[in-house]
Design an enzyme around this catalytic site. Structure first.
Site, mmCIF file in Angstrom:
data_model
loop_
_atom_site.group_PDB
_atom_site.id
_atom_site.type_symbol
_atom_site.label_atom_id
_atom_site.label_comp_id
_atom_site.label_asym_id
_atom_site.label_seq_id
_atom_site.Cartn_x
_atom_site.Cartn_y
_atom_site.Cartn_z
ATOM 1 N N TYR A 194 -6.018 9.497 0.486
ATOM 2 C CA TYR A 194 -6.297 8.094 0.211
ATOM 3 C C TYR A 194 -7.340 7.577 1.184
ATOM 4 O O TYR A 194 -7.497 8.093 2.292
ATOM 5 C CB TYR A 194 -5.015 7.248 0.249
ATOM 6 C CG TYR A 194 -4.709 6.563 1.563
ATOM 7 C CD1 TYR A 194 -5.229 5.291 1.851
ATOM 8 C CD2 TYR A 194 -3.887 7.159 2.508
ATOM 9 C CE1 TYR A 194 -4.936 4.652 3.035
ATOM 10 C CE2 TYR A 194 -3.581 6.528 3.691
ATOM 11 C CZ TYR A 194 -4.103 5.275 3.963
ATOM 12 O OH TYR A 194 -3.823 4.644 5.147
ATOM 13 N N ARG A 231 0.825 -1.212 0.000
ATOM 14 C CA ARG A 231 0.000 0.000 0.000
ATOM 15 C C ARG A 231 0.856 1.257 0.000
ATOM 16 O O ARG A 231 0.608 2.203 -0.756
ATOM 17 C CB ARG A 231 -0.918 0.006 1.228
ATOM 18 C CG ARG A 231 -1.820 1.233 1.294
ATOM 19 C CD ARG A 231 -2.677 1.249 2.550
ATOM 20 N NE ARG A 231 -1.898 1.481 3.754
ATOM 21 C CZ ARG A 231 -2.421 1.615 4.973
ATOM 22 N NH1 ARG A 231 -3.731 1.499 5.119
ATOM 23 N NH2 ARG A 231 -1.670 1.831 6.023
ATOM 24 N N PHE A 279 4.077 2.464 6.440
ATOM 25 C CA PHE A 279 4.229 3.690 5.649
ATOM 26 C C PHE A 279 3.555 4.880 6.331
ATOM 27 O O PHE A 279 4.142 5.961 6.462
ATOM 28 C CB PHE A 279 3.631 3.455 4.262
ATOM 29 C CG PHE A 279 3.524 4.677 3.398
ATOM 30 C CD1 PHE A 279 4.573 5.064 2.586
ATOM 31 C CD2 PHE A 279 2.350 5.430 3.377
ATOM 32 C CE1 PHE A 279 4.468 6.182 1.769
ATOM 33 C CE2 PHE A 279 2.229 6.542 2.571
ATOM 34 C CZ PHE A 279 3.292 6.919 1.765
ATOM 35 N N ASP A 280 2.306 4.708 6.772
ATOM 36 C CA ASP A 280 1.551 5.803 7.408
ATOM 37 C C ASP A 280 2.272 6.331 8.638
ATOM 38 O O ASP A 280 2.432 7.543 8.829
ATOM 39 C CB ASP A 280 0.154 5.321 7.817
ATOM 40 C CG ASP A 280 -0.671 4.804 6.660
ATOM 41 O OD1 ASP A 280 -0.201 3.865 5.987
ATOM 42 O OD2 ASP A 280 -1.767 5.323 6.440
ATOM 43 N N THR A 281 2.691 5.409 9.502
ATOM 44 C CA THR A 281 3.352 5.804 10.746
ATOM 45 C C THR A 281 4.641 6.554 10.463
ATOM 46 O O THR A 281 4.905 7.612 11.058
ATOM 47 C CB THR A 281 3.658 4.559 11.605
ATOM 48 O OG1 THR A 281 2.440 3.873 11.893
ATOM 49 C CG2 THR A 281 4.325 4.956 12.903
#
Length: 417
Positions: free
Chosen positions: A110, A92, A202-204
């Site tokens: 997103y 992702r 990735f988000d973190t």
């Protein structure tokens, strides 16, 4: 990695170039042939029925092995204002990085294909970014104002993970993994090259970097219903998340992340002219370190004084705590990491120690001159007062020692401001 792009738009846009959209909503998918149509149709209808900003949907198909790509291309041909990007590598984060870095929109966002988050939260998510008030925006399921439907297992895991982030990486955002985020595209292009993870961490990683850069993160409580058909491998994801936390913690500790350069690119100017950026926080952290140093000084003085006398005990206790104080302020107060400049910083800290020694030793000399039989309690009182005076000068001196770090923060100017 190969990429296939399909773009479809309204008929009236075919003959001439169209203006870039304000918002680019990315839906990353992997083997979602069943749910993709429902998601895209619902999102397309929502964006076309009164949403105030021109928007585009980008379906980011990362290495699907079913008919997901074919479904996405059919939707793009049918509905318009839809872009399809196909990547051969799974992940992702990898899909988002690819699309966000190349997007021509003002804001990129997103959301998960299951649309667990109510779409009415989309406008509050992106409005602060369009206005320029904030740099990133995230939905949070952990706010008191959120309404969430999910099982106790996922609730426990989510809260535990975010508490771990606060404890290990000093994160201040409340919900790292909610699949509902947006950011200004110019900010994305600056941050994304530093984000190593291409999967769920990735988000973190992106949010931690944004916080350390001084960017403004806007949070909105969301209504969120858990997807019971979620195929996320919780155990594997948790293992990779823990590995990512360890990697980021080590990078922040060793100074391998170019945070000073990042702050120069996207940081913030001082809120009040003449008050350096971060000075209030530095004062608080300096006071905490100072309180610990003072306690250690008192204990060392009481241990050494009966053996060596007041002056030598003061010198020894002050020297030991000065070395520890400089090291602690270097890392904790001023955020200087790694080995570079450590010896130089300690040497300059010892020069400041010399001033503190002069003040405290002079106070002891004056006390013993006027009260030769002063008890140790009175000696400590005089020394603590003298140390308070020396501490004020120490803060000024340490800001000079770490002036390169301070100057980087002072001169940081937000990108695009």
């Amino acid at each position: 990695m190969t990429e296939t792009v399909t773009v479809a738009g309204p008929a009236e846009q075919v003959d001439g170039p169209s203006s870039p959209p304000v918002l680019d909503v990315v839906v990353p998918v992997y083997n979602e042939e069943t749910d993709l149509g429902v998601c895209v149709r619902r999102l397309h209808e929502y964006l076309g029925s009164g949403f105030p900003f021109p928007a585009r949907i980008t379906v980011a198909d990362n290495a699907s092995t079913d008919a997901t790509l074919a479904v996405a291309e059919l939707l793009a041909a049918e509905l318009g204002d839809i872009r399809v990007v196909h990547l051969e590598a799974k992940g992702r984060g990898r899909a988002l990085r690819t699309v966000w870095q190349e997007s021509d929109a003002q804001v990129v966002a997103y959301m998960d294909v299951d649309l667990s988050t109510d779409l009415d939260a989309l406008l509050p998510l992106v409005a602060p970014l369009v206005s320029g008030h904030s740099d990133l925006a995230i939905g949070t399921r952990l706010s008191p104002g959120s309404r969430v439907v999910r099982g106790p297992k996922r609730e426990f895991i989510s809260r535990s993970y975010n508490l771990l982030l606060k404890a290990s990486l000093r994160a201040r955002f409340s919900d790292a993994q909610c699949g509902f985020k947006a950011m200004r595209t110019e900010v994305a292009r600056t941050l994304l090259p530093l984000v190593e993870d291409g999967e769920w961490f990735f988000d973190t990683e992106l949010l931690v970097l944004a916080e350390r850069a001084g960017l403004r993160i806007h949070e909105i409580p969301v209504d969120w219903i858990d997807d019971p058909d979620s195929r996320v491998d919780i155990v594997d994801t948790a293992r990779k998340d823990l590995r990512g936390i360890w990697r980021m913690g080590r990078a922040l500790t060793t100074g391998s992340l170019p945070l000073a350069e990042l702050r120069r690119a996207v940081g913030r100017e001082p809120l009040v002219p003449g008050v350096p950026l971060g000075m209030v926080g530095q004062l608080i952290r300096f006071a905490l370190v100072g309180a610990g140093s003072t306690l250690a000084y008192v204990l060392l003085y009481l241990l050494i004084q009966p053996v060596t006398g007041a002056q030598i005990a003061n010198f020894a206790a002050l020297l030991i705590t000065a070395l520890a104080n400089t090291a602690a302020n270097r890392a904790f107060t001023f955020g200087v990491r790694g080995q570079r400049g450590m010896v130089s910083h300690q040497f300059q800290g010892l020069l400041i120690f010399g001033f503190g020694l002069l003040v405290t030793s002079g106070s002891l000399f004056a006390l013993h001159h006027w009260a030769p039989a002063a008890p140790v309690q009175l000696e400590l009182f005089v020394l603590v007062v003298a140390n308070l005076i020396a501490t004020l000068m120490r803060f000024v001196g340490l800001r000079w020692v770490f002036r390169d770090t301070t100057r980087s923060a002072q001169h940081a100017v937000g990108a695009g401001r």
